[in-house]
Enzyme design. Sequence first.
Site, short mmCIF file in Angstrom:
data_model
loop_
_atom_site.label_atom_id
_atom_site.label_comp_id
_atom_site.label_asym_id
_atom_site.label_seq_id
_atom_site.Cartn_x
_atom_site.Cartn_y
_atom_site.Cartn_z
N HIS A 220 -4.59 0.60 2.24
CA HIS A 220 -3.46 -0.13 1.66
C HIS A 220 -3.63 -0.14 0.16
O HIS A 220 -4.75 -0.25 -0.35
CB HIS A 220 -3.46 -1.59 2.16
CG HIS A 220 -2.55 -2.48 1.33
ND1 HIS A 220 -1.22 -2.59 1.56
CD2 HIS A 220 -2.80 -3.23 0.22
CE1 HIS A 220 -0.67 -3.39 0.64
NE2 HIS A 220 -1.63 -3.80 -0.18
N TYR B 201 0.31 -10.05 5.18
CA TYR B 201 1.48 -9.26 5.57
C TYR B 201 2.71 -10.13 5.84
O TYR B 201 3.61 -9.70 6.55
CB TYR B 201 1.14 -8.40 6.78
CG TYR B 201 0.30 -7.18 6.42
CD1 TYR B 201 0.78 -6.21 5.55
CD2 TYR B 201 -0.97 -7.00 6.96
CE1 TYR B 201 0.02 -5.10 5.22
CE2 TYR B 201 -1.73 -5.88 6.64
CZ TYR B 201 -1.23 -4.93 5.77
OH TYR B 201 -1.97 -3.81 5.44
#
Length: 139
Positions: A116, A50
Amino acid sequence: MTERTFSIIKPDATRRNLTGAINALIEGAGLRIVAQRRIRMTREQAEDFYDVHRERPFYGELVEFMTSAPVVVQVLEGPDAVARYRAVMGATNPAQAEEGTIRKLHALSVGENSVHGSDSLENAKIEIAQFFDEDDIVG
Ligand code: CMP
């Protein structure tokens, strides 16, 4: 075009035993699960994964969440896999997700949103390489 995309079944979903239910939605959408592994993400893996969100206010919370319980990392293959998986996932915020999507059915919040999926083919390649060797993927 046949593509591959990267998927994560997130801690809120693995905690609630939703791996199979989510995989059924993935397969029902015509995507093939060509690699899959259940892992406990390390802090370093979550931070690297991330990295683009490092400056966002929710970054710390996101890393904490992604390391809080096991996740299932996957490679999905099929026609237009990147766009197709994004359609099956639904909007990031489950309140805005369409009926029948994974997030509408299962997500708890914008943070605990169950899955995700890569946002582009370029990022899919990068994300797949973070978790899988080419040998792990059996198409
Ligand atoms: P994902 O597709 O994994 O990529 C970035 C993630 O950040 C996103 O899904 C959300 O889970 C999370 N995210 C986005 N916005 C917020 C927010 N406002 N608060 C907490 N998490 C968020």
